[in-house]
Write a protein that holds these residues in place. Structure first.
Motif, PDB file in Angstrom:
ATOM      1  N   VAL A   3       1.612  12.143 -10.536  1.00 39.99           N
ATOM      2  CA  VAL A   3       2.131  11.376  -9.488  1.00 39.99           C
ATOM      3  C   VAL A   3       2.312   9.895 -10.020  1.00 39.99           C
ATOM      4  N   VAL A   4       3.503   9.476  -9.468  1.00 38.73           N
ATOM      5  CA  VAL A   4       4.138   8.183  -9.852  1.00 38.73           C
ATOM      6  C   VAL A   4       3.531   7.156  -8.811  1.00 38.73           C
ATOM      7  N   GLY A   5       2.639   6.168  -9.097  1.00 31.29           N
ATOM      8  CA  GLY A   5       2.326   5.150  -8.144  1.00 31.29           C
ATOM      9  C   GLY A   5       1.102   5.246  -7.610  1.00 31.29           C
ATOM     10  N   GLY A   6       0.168   4.619  -7.998  1.00 30.30           N
ATOM     11  CA  GLY A   6      -1.285   4.718  -7.431  1.00 30.30           C
ATOM     12  C   GLY A   6      -1.487   3.875  -6.092  1.00 30.30           C
ATOM     13  N   GLY A   7      -0.734   3.843  -5.183  1.00 28.17           N
ATOM     14  CA  GLY A   7      -0.818   3.176  -3.795  1.00 28.17           C
ATOM     15  C   GLY A   7      -1.760   4.278  -3.160  1.00 28.17           C
ATOM     16  N   HIS A   8      -1.386   4.004  -1.700  1.00 27.52           N
ATOM     17  CA  HIS A   8      -2.135   4.952  -0.527  1.00 27.52           C
ATOM     18  C   HIS A   8      -1.848   6.362  -0.813  1.00 27.52           C
ATOM     19  N   LEU A  18      -2.206  10.469 -12.907  1.00 22.89           N
ATOM     20  CA  LEU A  18      -1.665   9.512 -12.183  1.00 22.89           C
ATOM     21  C   LEU A  18      -1.046   8.286 -13.052  1.00 22.89           C
ATOM     22  N   ILE A  19       0.010   8.247 -12.975  1.00 23.95           N
ATOM     23  CA  ILE A  19       0.627   6.831 -13.641  1.00 23.95           C
ATOM     24  C   ILE A  19       0.995   5.895 -12.712  1.00 23.95           C
ATOM     25  N   THR A  20       0.280   4.725 -12.937  1.00 22.17           N
ATOM     26  CA  THR A  20       0.717   3.634 -12.128  1.00 22.17           C
ATOM     27  C   THR A  20       0.708   2.234 -13.034  1.00 22.17           C
ATOM     28  N   MET A  21       1.476   1.500 -12.387  1.00 26.80           N
ATOM     29  CA  MET A  21       1.624  -0.029 -13.065  1.00 26.80           C
ATOM     30  C   MET A  21       0.414  -0.741 -13.661  1.00 26.80           C
ATOM     31  N   ALA A  69      -2.953   5.716  17.019  1.00 26.77           N
ATOM     32  CA  ALA A  69      -2.549   6.890  16.309  1.00 26.77           C
ATOM     33  C   ALA A  69      -2.622   6.937  14.815  1.00 26.77           C
ATOM     34  N   LYS A  70      -2.942   5.376  14.226  1.00 24.47           N
ATOM     35  CA  LYS A  70      -3.091   5.858  12.756  1.00 24.47           C
ATOM     36  C   LYS A  70      -4.530   6.028  12.605  1.00 24.47           C
ATOM     37  N   GLY A  71      -5.543   5.983  13.503  1.00 27.68           N
ATOM     38  CA  GLY A  71      -6.857   6.347  13.392  1.00 27.68           C
ATOM     39  C   GLY A  71      -7.100   7.935  13.470  1.00 27.68           C
ATOM     40  N   THR A  88       5.782   7.940  -5.548  1.00 27.41           N
ATOM     41  CA  THR A  88       5.181   7.432  -4.454  1.00 27.41           C
ATOM     42  C   THR A  88       5.250   5.691  -4.438  1.00 27.41           C
ATOM     43  N   ALA A  89       6.436   5.241  -4.920  1.00 31.69           N
ATOM     44  CA  ALA A  89       6.784   3.986  -5.294  1.00 31.69           C
ATOM     45  C   ALA A  89       6.432   2.675  -4.649  1.00 31.69           C
ATOM     46  N   GLY A  90       6.208   3.375  -2.994  1.00 30.06           N
ATOM     47  CA  GLY A  90       5.931   2.165  -2.292  1.00 30.06           C
ATOM     48  C   GLY A  90       7.144   1.161  -1.952  1.00 30.06           C
ATOM     49  N   THR A  91       6.842  -0.224  -2.008  1.00 27.65           N
ATOM     50  CA  THR A  91       7.663  -1.312  -1.727  1.00 27.65           C
ATOM     51  C   THR A  91       8.259  -1.725  -3.173  1.00 27.65           C
ATOM     52  N   LYS A  95      13.002  -3.580   4.848  1.00 28.23           N
ATOM     53  CA  LYS A  95      12.235  -4.715   4.679  1.00 28.23           C
ATOM     54  C   LYS A  95      11.016  -4.838   5.261  1.00 28.23           C
ATOM     55  N   THR A  96       9.969  -5.363   4.756  1.00 28.90           N
ATOM     56  CA  THR A  96       8.822  -5.892   5.349  1.00 28.90           C
ATOM     57  C   THR A  96       8.051  -7.171   5.254  1.00 28.90           C
ATOM     58  N   GLY A  97       7.083  -7.422   5.925  1.00 33.37           N
ATOM     59  CA  GLY A  97       6.598  -8.983   5.405  1.00 33.37           C
ATOM     60  C   GLY A  97       5.071  -8.949   5.674  1.00 33.37           C
ATOM     61  N   ALA A 111       6.399  10.774  -1.419  1.00 30.32           N
ATOM     62  CA  ALA A 111       5.703  10.425  -0.396  1.00 30.32           C
ATOM     63  C   ALA A 111       5.227   8.991   0.041  1.00 30.32           C
ATOM     64  N   GLY A 112       5.153   8.701   0.878  1.00 27.76           N
ATOM     65  CA  GLY A 112       4.838   7.008   1.364  1.00 27.76           C
ATOM     66  C   GLY A 112       6.099   6.403   1.526  1.00 27.76           C
ATOM     67  N   GLN A 113       5.889   5.101   1.558  1.00 28.06           N
ATOM     68  CA  GLN A 113       7.054   4.000   1.929  1.00 28.06           C
ATOM     69  C   GLN A 113       8.192   4.416   1.287  1.00 28.06           C
ATOM     70  N   GLY A 151       2.766   1.552   6.679  1.00 30.79           N
ATOM     71  CA  GLY A 151       1.584   1.950   7.048  1.00 30.79           C
ATOM     72  C   GLY A 151       0.685   2.719   6.070  1.00 30.79           C
ATOM     73  N   TYR A 152      -0.484   2.080   5.681  1.00 33.37           N
ATOM     74  CA  TYR A 152      -1.399   3.009   4.757  1.00 33.37           C
ATOM     75  C   TYR A 152      -1.414   4.416   5.168  1.00 33.37           C
ATOM     76  N   GLU A 153      -1.753   4.511   6.458  1.00 34.92           N
ATOM     77  CA  GLU A 153      -2.175   5.726   6.911  1.00 34.92           C
ATOM     78  C   GLU A 153      -1.079   6.942   6.720  1.00 34.92           C
ATOM     79  N   GLU A 154       0.317   6.235   7.137  1.00 30.08           N
ATOM     80  CA  GLU A 154       1.181   7.212   7.155  1.00 30.08           C
ATOM     81  C   GLU A 154       1.698   7.791   5.647  1.00 30.08           C
ATOM     82  N   ALA A 155       1.317   6.634   4.644  1.00 30.17           N
ATOM     83  CA  ALA A 155       1.662   7.024   3.443  1.00 30.17           C
ATOM     84  C   ALA A 155       0.565   7.707   2.852  1.00 30.17           C
ATOM     85  N   ALA A 156      -0.733   7.773   3.351  1.00 33.38           N
ATOM     86  CA  ALA A 156      -1.839   8.232   2.790  1.00 33.38           C
ATOM     87  C   ALA A 156      -1.556   9.777   2.901  1.00 33.38           C
TER      88      ALA A 156
END
Ligand code: FAD
Length: 625
Positions: free
Chosen positions: A12-17, A35-38, A56-58, A155-158, A199-201, A369-371, A377-382
Motif C-alpha cells: 500500500v503506497v500512502g498511509g492516509g485514510h 504499508l509504505i508512507t512518507m 451521507a458520509k456518516g 493511495t497518494a491523496g493530494t 484543487k482543494t483548500g 483508492a482515495g483522493q 473527503g476522509y470517508e470516501e477515501a477510507a
C-alpha cells in the motif's frame, strides 16, 4: 526476511485514510502487506477538518465499520463531540457526525495498525512503479529500494505533484509542511494512463485563547450522544467539547475582495477544479454576491489543545488579507493565527480507468483508492481504501472480487459512480446520489454488510454474532407486536396523552404502534410489552429497528422491489472487451462511451451518461434478451 528479498502480497503506497484502511483490510484478510508512507508520524492525518461523518458520509463510516474497517472505532475512541444530523427527518436521512481530536486520531490509527497481524511498515517515498509488461510487480523508493509485490495499491491523496498556493506564493508540497510526491504520475502516464489536476483548500487554524466566544452561539453535541462503531468495544461520550457559530459580514467580504487581484483562484494561477460543495470563502462571496453573511463554525482541534479550525473560511488569499479580514468576524477581533489557509493542486486519475474492484484496466494487479480517484473527503477515501485492500488480497488468493451493489451500500454507489460516470470535480457523497437511500440507512449497515464481509474473511466472528443477535431480537419483537392483542383500558390513556384516537375494542398492538403519532417508547408502560423487552434483553438499538420497520416498511419494501428489478439487469453480463463498433444501431455517442468505460453489465451500461434507453434496448436484443 528483509525488504530486499520479500515479495509482498500487497504493497500500500500512502498511509492516509485510504491507505490505512487498505492496509488494515488486506492484512486482516491474511495477505502479507507492507504499508509504505512518507511519514509514519502522520498516519491517517486529517489534512483538513477534524471531523468524521456528516450527511451521507456518516452512513459510509458505519458501512466501513460493518465490514470490519477501523475508521469508526478510531473516531469513537478520539471523538470530542457527537451529533446525529437530520434527526427531525426520516431515518434514511439520519447521519452521524463526530469531531475528533486530530492528534489522538492519527495516534490511535497507528496503534491499531501496529496491532494488526501480517502488516509491515516502511517510511520512504515511492517515486516509481515496476512493471512486467502490463502487470505491476513492485515499487521503487526515493532511497533507491526496489520492493516486490504481487499487487500494489496507490493511495497518494493530494500528494502527486502537489502544488500549494497562498496568495501569490506557490511551492511544492502534499499538504502543509510535507513534500510532494513525484514519479508515480509520470510512470503511469508513460503506460497510457490519463491524468488530470484538481484543487482543494483549507481554512486558517487559530489560537482559541484569542477568541471572544461571548459573541458567538454555542453549538453543543447531542444530549445523548451515540457512536459510530457497532461493536461494544467503544463507548458513547460522557463529556464533550462545544463548537461555536459566528458569521462573516459585508465588511469581511470587502476586505477579502481587496486581495482578489492577488488570489491564485482569480488571477488564473489555479486552473483546476475545486470541490463544489466545500468552496473557499472567496468563491462563496464571488458566486453568491447577494448573500450578506456566511456561517463560520469555530471547531476545537482536540481535548488538550487551544488550536481552532475555522470551518467555512477556507481560503488561499494572501496572508495579510486573511489576517485583516478575519478580524472583522464577531469574536475574532484579537485573533492570533497558528496557520494560514491555503489551496493545493494535485494530480488525479479519472476513475473510469478502473474496474469495479478498483483495479486499473490498463495494468493488472494495480489498484487505486482515495483522493487519487478524484474524490474528496476522509470517508470516501477510507471506503475505497477498504475495498481496494480487500480486492487486492482476494486477487492474491485467486478469489472472485468483492463488489457491493448500489442497492447494498453507499460504498457501492460511490465506486459505481466513479468508474461508470467518472468525475471532473472533486466527488463527495450525498444521500441524493443513492437511489435506494431508504435501504441504505446508518442504523442497518451491519445487517446489510457484515455477513457478506464475514464470508470473504474480513469481518470477524464477534461482529457476525452481534448482527445475528440483532436480527433475531428485532424479528422476535416485531412478531410479538404483531401478535399481541391489547385491551382498550391498557392503551387509551396513552393514546389520549398523544392526541391519537382512542379505541373501542381490543386491537393488535401493531395497529397502534404503526400510527405516526405513537412511538414504541410511548407504549412501554404496557405490561406485557415491557416484560417481553426486559426478559429478552432488548436494547434501544433493537427498539429503533422495530420502530423503523413499523413506520417505514411500506417504503422499504417498494424500494427493495425496485432494487430487485435493477439487479436483474445487473445479471445480464456484457462480455469483456466487447466490440461496440459492431453494433451499428447504437448512437455514435453511446458507442464511444461504452467502448471507453467497458461496462460489465447492462445495468452499468444504463448508468453511463450519453447512453439512452433506446441504446439499452439495442444492447438487450444483441445480448439475446
Ligand atoms: P491523504 O489523506 O492525502 O493521504 C495520502 C498519504 O499518502 C499521505 O500520508 C502521504 O504522506 C502518503 N503519500 C503520498 N504519496 C506518497 C508516496 N509517493 N510514497 C509514500 N507515501 C506517499 N476533504 C474534504 O472533504 N473537504 C475539504 O474541504 C478538504 N479540504 C482539504 C484541504 C487540503 C489542503 C487538503 C490537503 C485536503 C483536503 N481535503 C478535504 C481532502 C482530504 O484530506 C482527503 O480527501 C483525504 O485525506 C484523502 O485521503 P487519502 O488517503 O486519499 O489521501
Amino acid at each position: 526476511m528483509s525488504l530486499y528479498n520479500t515479495v509482498y502480497d500487497v504493497i500500500v503506497v500512502g498511509g492516509g485514510h485510504a491507505g490505512s484502511e487498505a492496509a488494515a483490510a488486506s492484512a486482516n484478510m491474511g495477505a502479507h502487506t507492507l504499508l509504505i508512507t512518507m511519514n509514519l508520524q502522520n498516519i491517517a492525518q486529517m489534512s483538513c477538518n477534524p471531523a468524521m461523518g456528516g450527511i451521507a458520509k456518516g452512513q459510509i463510516v458505519r458501512e466501513i465499520d460493518a465490514l470490519g474497517g477501523y475508521s469508526a472505532i478510531v473516531t469513537d475512541k478520539t471523538a470530542i463531540q457527537f451529533k446525529m444530523l437530520n434527526k427531525s427527518k426520516g431515518p434514511a436521512m439520519w447521519s452521524p457526525r463526530a469531531q475528533s481530536d486530530r492528534m489522538q486520531f492519527a495516534e490511535c490509527w497507528r496503534t491499531m495498525l501496529e496491532q494488526t497481524d501480517n502488516l509491515d511498515f516502511y517510511q520512504d517515498s515511492v517515486n516509481g512503479l515496476i512493471f512486467d509488461g502490463d502487470k505491476i510487480t513492485g515499487v521503487k523508493t526515493a532511497l533507491g529500494l526496489e520492493i516486490k509485490a504481487k499487487t500494489v495499491i496507490v493511495t497518494a491523496g493530494t500528494f502527486l505533484n502537489g502544488l500549494i498556493h497562498i496568495g501569490e506564493k506557490t511551492f511544492g508540497g502534499g499538504r502543509a509542511g510535507e513534500g510532494a510526491s513525484t514519479g508515480i504520475t509520470e510512470d503511469l502516464v508513460a503506460k497510457g494512463f490519463e491524468a488530470g489536476r484538481m484543487k482543494t483548500g483549507t481554512p486558517p487554524r487559530v489560537d482559541g485563547r484569542s477568541l471572544d466566544y461571548s459573541k458567538m452561539t454555542e453549538q453543543p453535541g447531542d444530549d445523548n450522544p451515540e457512536k459510530f462503531s457497532y461493536l461494544p468495544i467503544t463507548k458513547s461520550l460522557t463529556k464533550q467539547r462545544s463548537c461555536y457559530l459566528t458569521y462573516t459580514n459585508p465588511e469581511v467580504h470587502d476586505l477579502l475582495k481587496e486581495g482578489f487581484d492577488r488570489s491564485p483562484m482569480f488571477n488564473g494561477r489555479i486552473k483546476s477544479t475545486g470541490p463544489r460543495y466545500c468552496p473557499s470563502v472567496e468563491d462563496k462571496i464571488n458566486r453568491f454576491a447577494e448573500k450578506e453573511r456566511h456561517q463560520v463554525f469555530v471547531e476545537p482541534e482536540g481535548w488538550n489543545t487551544v488550536e481552532i479550525y475555522v470551518n467555512g473560511f477556507s481560503t488561499s488569499l494572501p496572508e495579510d488579507i486573511q489576517d485583516k479580514a478575519i478580524r472583522s468576524i464577531p469574536g475574532f477581533e484579537k485573533v492570533k493565527f497558528f496557520r494560514y489557509g491555503y489551496a493545493i493542486e494535485y494530480d488525479y486519475f479519472p476513475p473510469t480507468q478502473l474496474k469495479h474492484n478498483l483495479e486499473t484496466k490498463l495494468i493488472e494487479n494495480l489498484f487505486f483508492a482515495g483522493q487519487i480517484n478524484g474524490t474528496t473527503g476522509y470517508e470516501e477515501a477510507a471506503a475505497q481504501g477498504l475495498m481496494a485492500g480487500v480486492n487486492a488480497a482476494l486477487k492474491t488468493q485467486n478469489k472472485d472480487p468483492f463488489i457491493l451493489k448500489r442497492s447494498e451500500a453507499y460504498i457501492g454507489v460511490l465506486i459505481d459512480d466513479l468508474i461508470t460516470k467518472g468525475t471532473e470535480e472533486p466527488y463527495r457523497m450525498f444521500t441524493s446520489r443513492a437511489e435506494y437511500r431508504t435501504l441504505l440507512r446508518q442504523d442497518n449497515a451491519d445487517i446489510r454488510l457484515t455477513e457478506k464481509s464475514y464470508k470473504i474473511g474480513l469481518a470477524k466472528q464477534n461482529r457476525l454474532d452481534r448482527v445475528l443477535q440483532k436480527k433475531n431480537k428485532t424479528n422476535s419483537l416485531i412478531k410479538f407486536i404483531e401478535e399481541l392483542s391489547i385491551k382498550k383500558e391498557e392503551v387509551n390513556p396513552i393514546l389520549e396523552r398523544k392526541n391519537s384516537a382512542s379505541i373501542n375494542q381490543s386491537m393488535k398492538l401493531v395497529k397502534i404502534a404503526s400510527r405516526p403519532q405513537i412511538e414504541l417508547s410511548d407504549l412501554l408502560s404496557i405490561e406485557k410489552l415491557n416484560s417481553f423487552i426486559t426478559e429478552n434483553e432488548i436494547d434501544s438499538e433493537i427498539i429503533e429497528q422495530v420502530e423503523i420497520h413499523l413506520k417505514y416498511s411500506g417504503y422499504i419494501e417498494k424500494e427493495k422491489a425496485n432494487a430487485d428489478k435493477l439487479n436483474r439487469l445487473e445479471s445480464v453480463p456484457i462480455p469483456s472487451n466487447f466490440d461496440y463498433t459492431k453494433v451499428k444501431s447504437l448512437s455514435f455517442e453511446a458507442r464511444e462511451k461504452l467502448s471507453k468505460i467497458q461496462p460489465t453489465s447492462i445495468s452499468q451500461a444504463s448508468r453511463i451518461s450519453g447512453v439512452s434507453p433506446s441504446d439499452i434496448s439495442v444492447l438487450l436484443v444483441y445480448m439475446g434478451r
